[in-house]
Design a protein around this motif. Structure first.
Motif, PDB file in Angstrom:
ATOM      1  N   LYS A 223     -20.580  -4.154  28.776  1.00  0.00           N
ATOM      2  CA  LYS A 223     -20.979  -4.588  27.435  1.00  0.00           C
ATOM      3  C   LYS A 223     -20.281  -3.771  26.348  1.00  0.00           C
ATOM      4  O   LYS A 223     -19.902  -4.306  25.305  1.00  0.00           O
ATOM      5  N   VAL A 224     -20.128  -2.449  26.635  1.00  0.00           N
ATOM      6  CA  VAL A 224     -19.397  -1.620  25.669  1.00  0.00           C
ATOM      7  C   VAL A 224     -17.957  -2.110  25.529  1.00  0.00           C
ATOM      8  O   VAL A 224     -17.409  -2.200  24.421  1.00  0.00           O
ATOM      9  N   ASP A 225     -17.304  -2.421  26.646  1.00  0.00           N
ATOM     10  CA  ASP A 225     -15.914  -2.921  26.601  1.00  0.00           C
ATOM     11  C   ASP A 225     -15.824  -4.249  25.848  1.00  0.00           C
ATOM     12  O   ASP A 225     -14.874  -4.480  25.089  1.00  0.00           O
ATOM     13  N   ALA A 226     -16.807  -5.116  26.043  1.00  0.00           N
ATOM     14  CA  ALA A 226     -16.786  -6.412  25.363  1.00  0.00           C
ATOM     15  C   ALA A 226     -16.921  -6.239  23.857  1.00  0.00           C
ATOM     16  O   ALA A 226     -16.232  -6.911  23.070  1.00  0.00           O
ATOM     17  N   ILE A 227     -17.819  -5.330  23.452  1.00  0.00           N
ATOM     18  CA  ILE A 227     -17.982  -5.107  22.007  1.00  0.00           C
ATOM     19  C   ILE A 227     -16.710  -4.497  21.418  1.00  0.00           C
ATOM     20  O   ILE A 227     -16.275  -4.861  20.317  1.00  0.00           O
ATOM     21  N   ASN A 228     -16.094  -3.557  22.143  1.00  0.00           N
ATOM     22  CA  ASN A 228     -14.827  -2.960  21.662  1.00  0.00           C
ATOM     23  C   ASN A 228     -13.735  -4.020  21.507  1.00  0.00           C
ATOM     24  O   ASN A 228     -12.940  -3.977  20.560  1.00  0.00           O
ATOM     25  N   ALA A 229     -13.704  -4.978  22.426  1.00  0.00           N
ATOM     26  CA  ALA A 229     -12.706  -6.050  22.316  1.00  0.00           C
ATOM     27  C   ALA A 229     -12.952  -6.901  21.081  1.00  0.00           C
ATOM     28  O   ALA A 229     -12.006  -7.295  20.364  1.00  0.00           O
ATOM     29  N   GLN A 230     -14.223  -7.199  20.801  1.00  0.00           N
ATOM     30  CA  GLN A 230     -14.529  -7.968  19.598  1.00  0.00           C
ATOM     31  C   GLN A 230     -14.147  -7.199  18.333  1.00  0.00           C
ATOM     32  O   GLN A 230     -13.648  -7.780  17.354  1.00  0.00           O
ATOM     33  N   ILE A 231     -14.396  -5.892  18.371  1.00  0.00           N
ATOM     34  CA  ILE A 231     -14.038  -5.068  17.206  1.00  0.00           C
ATOM     35  C   ILE A 231     -12.525  -5.073  16.990  1.00  0.00           C
ATOM     36  O   ILE A 231     -12.043  -5.192  15.854  1.00  0.00           O
ATOM     37  N   GLN A 232     -11.754  -4.950  18.075  1.00  0.00           N
ATOM     38  CA  GLN A 232     -10.292  -4.964  17.950  1.00  0.00           C
ATOM     39  C   GLN A 232      -9.786  -6.304  17.405  1.00  0.00           C
ATOM     40  O   GLN A 232      -8.883  -6.353  16.559  1.00  0.00           O
ATOM     41  N   GLN A 233     -10.383  -7.392  17.890  1.00  0.00           N
ATOM     42  CA  GLN A 233      -9.971  -8.712  17.419  1.00  0.00           C
ATOM     43  C   GLN A 233     -10.284  -8.883  15.933  1.00  0.00           C
ATOM     44  O   GLN A 233      -9.462  -9.388  15.160  1.00  0.00           O
ATOM     45  N   LEU A 234     -11.469  -8.458  15.543  1.00  0.00           N
ATOM     46  CA  LEU A 234     -11.854  -8.578  14.146  1.00  0.00           C
ATOM     47  C   LEU A 234     -11.020  -7.647  13.265  1.00  0.00           C
ATOM     48  O   LEU A 234     -10.657  -8.006  12.135  1.00  0.00           O
ATOM     49  N   ASP A 235     -10.697  -6.472  13.797  1.00  0.00           N
ATOM     50  CA  ASP A 235      -9.872  -5.528  13.025  1.00  0.00           C
ATOM     51  C   ASP A 235      -8.479  -6.112  12.763  1.00  0.00           C
ATOM     52  O   ASP A 235      -7.937  -5.951  11.667  1.00  0.00           O
ATOM     53  N   ALA A 236      -7.924  -6.802  13.763  1.00  0.00           N
ATOM     54  CA  ALA A 236      -6.621  -7.435  13.571  1.00  0.00           C
ATOM     55  C   ALA A 236      -6.681  -8.514  12.494  1.00  0.00           C
ATOM     56  O   ALA A 236      -5.788  -8.644  11.653  1.00  0.00           O
ATOM     57  N   ALA A 237      -7.767  -9.294  12.493  1.00  0.00           N
ATOM     58  CA  ALA A 237      -7.928 -10.339  11.481  1.00  0.00           C
ATOM     59  C   ALA A 237      -8.079  -9.727  10.092  1.00  0.00           C
ATOM     60  O   ALA A 237      -7.521 -10.243   9.100  1.00  0.00           O
ATOM     61  N   MET A 238      -8.805  -8.618  10.020  1.00  0.00           N
ATOM     62  CA  MET A 238      -8.993  -7.975   8.727  1.00  0.00           C
ATOM     63  C   MET A 238      -7.678  -7.379   8.208  1.00  0.00           C
ATOM     64  O   MET A 238      -7.401  -7.424   7.005  1.00  0.00           O
TER      65      MET A 238
END
Length: 399
Positions: free
Chosen positions: A175-190
């Protein structure tokens, strides 16, 4: 007073006859004189005065060049466009204006809405909070698994409890890895949104002059499709010359070249040959056509006198000599394999002397004499050359 007696008809006829014989005798005398003169000229041709035309060998500079035509072009320029879709809100420059690198040129209102940016920031904060909670659960699951591992070593726990703690630790880590992946994806969009926001302020990539401008306030733009303006460095220009195939092989990189343009009579610009294009220009060289090659050289333009598109009469200097002894090019026939040919030198007393001279550089107007002729000596002009120059001398003579 005695009365005058009118002449009779016979007297008038005798008077007319005497006048006719006198005129005939005069004509015969003139004809005899002319015939005698022409006969004398044929028997004594040396007695007829002949004017010898000559030219003086003098010192002057001479160049051997390849001549071509071309045009002045901009050497360094940049077409400024946009990477965002949107609408132009402001244009800060005009045609002919000089700009420095980094100057604001155009402002664009992007399609990306400010609400999207705020929404991404809020989502990022939520994910980071969720990540913090999930990391706490992962720490707890790891402690549980360590305790169960110790108890299992002491045979103090059941196998099911041990496996459950191990699976709980792995699940928390996933679950920690999944949240980190979402954060990375959102960071790229930002970051992409942030870059788009920065690109709404279009600045000058180089220092130069705005030579073309199509941007208008209110204009709608498409990303990576619209060219808004062209900025060029006009302090240095490039000349594009079309050189015929028989001459281009005589050119080489770094050689001196200069040109004149009709806009500035009597003035010339010089530079060094930079590049010879390897492919024929335009459609030349096809289907038996004569091939022309584009040759480039750069010239300084500090006063901005030269403008793109100006016609250039170009000269590539193959060789040159300063203060050389020169004669008109019309006196030069095809020299032998040693560069030698014969010239007739006219002395002060009218005596002619045949000299062997060595010819050096030649161009359309004059030729260099390396040996066999001194400065100030008179060289006899051939009859064909003298006759061709006589009309020009007559035109140049004062009236």
């Amino acid at each position: 007073m005695a009365d005058q007696i009118a002449p009779s008809g016979d007297d008038r006829r005798r008077t007319l006859a005497r006048r006719g014989w006198s005129a005939l005798a005069l004509v015969l005398v003139i004809a005899a004189g002319v015939a005698g003169w022409y006969g004398y000229r044929q028997r004594h041709p040396q007695a007829v005065p002949v004017r010898l035309e000559s030219v003086i060998a003098e010192r002057s500079d001479i160049e051997q060049v390849v001549n071509a035509t071309g045009n002045v072009a901009m050497q360094n320029y940049v077409d400024v466009g946009t990477k965002v879709s949107g609408q132009i809100s402001d244009v800060y420059v005009g045609i002919g204006e000089t700009v420095k690198e980094g100057k604001l040129l155009v402002a664009v209102s992007p399609v990306v809405q400010a609400g999207r940016v705020e929404n991404n920031r809020a989502q990022m904060a939520r994910l980071k909070a969720e990540l913090a909670g999930q990391n706490a659960q992962l720490d707890f699951a790891q402690l549980q698994f360590q305790r169960q591992t110790q108890l299992k070593a002491e045979n103090a726990t059941r196998e099911e409890t041990y496996e459950s703690s191990r699976m709980g630790m792995y699940s928390a880590a996933a679950k920690v890895d999944a949240i980190n992946a979402q954060i990375q994806q959102l960071d790229a969009a930002m970051k992409e949104d942030e870059a788009i926001q920065k690109q709404t302020r279009i600045v000058a990539p180089i220092s130069g002059t705005v030579v073309a401008l199509s941007a208008r306030v209110g204009q709608t733009l498409s990303a990576n499709q619209d060219v808004l303006m062209r900025i060029a460095d006009l302090s240095k220009m490039s000349v594009q010359a079309r050189v015929a195939e028989e001459d281009v092989t005589r050119l080489h990189k770094g050689m001196t070249a200069y040109f004149t343009t009709p806009g500035y009579p009597g003035k010339r610009w010089a530079g060094k040959l930079r590049q010879i294009m390897l492919l024929p220009a335009d459609d030349s060289g096809r289907q038996g056509k004569r091939a022309f090659y584009t040759v480039l050289f750069d010239v300084a333009n500090p006063s901005r006198e030269l403008m793109a598109g100006m016609t250039a009469d170009v000269f590539f200097v193959l060789d040159k000599a300063e203060r050389a002894i020169t004669i008109p090019a019309a006196l030069v026939v095809k020299p032998d394999n040693k560069g030698m040919q014969k010239l007739k030198v006219l002395h002060a007393g009218g005596k002619l002397e045949t000299r062997d001279v060595r010819i050096g550089l030649r161009n359309a107007d004059k030729a260099q004499v390396l040996t066999g002729l001194a400065e100030g000596e008179q060289v006899l002009l051939p009859a064909s050359v003298a006759s061709s120059q006589q009309p020009q001398q007559q035109r140049d003579s004062p009236r």
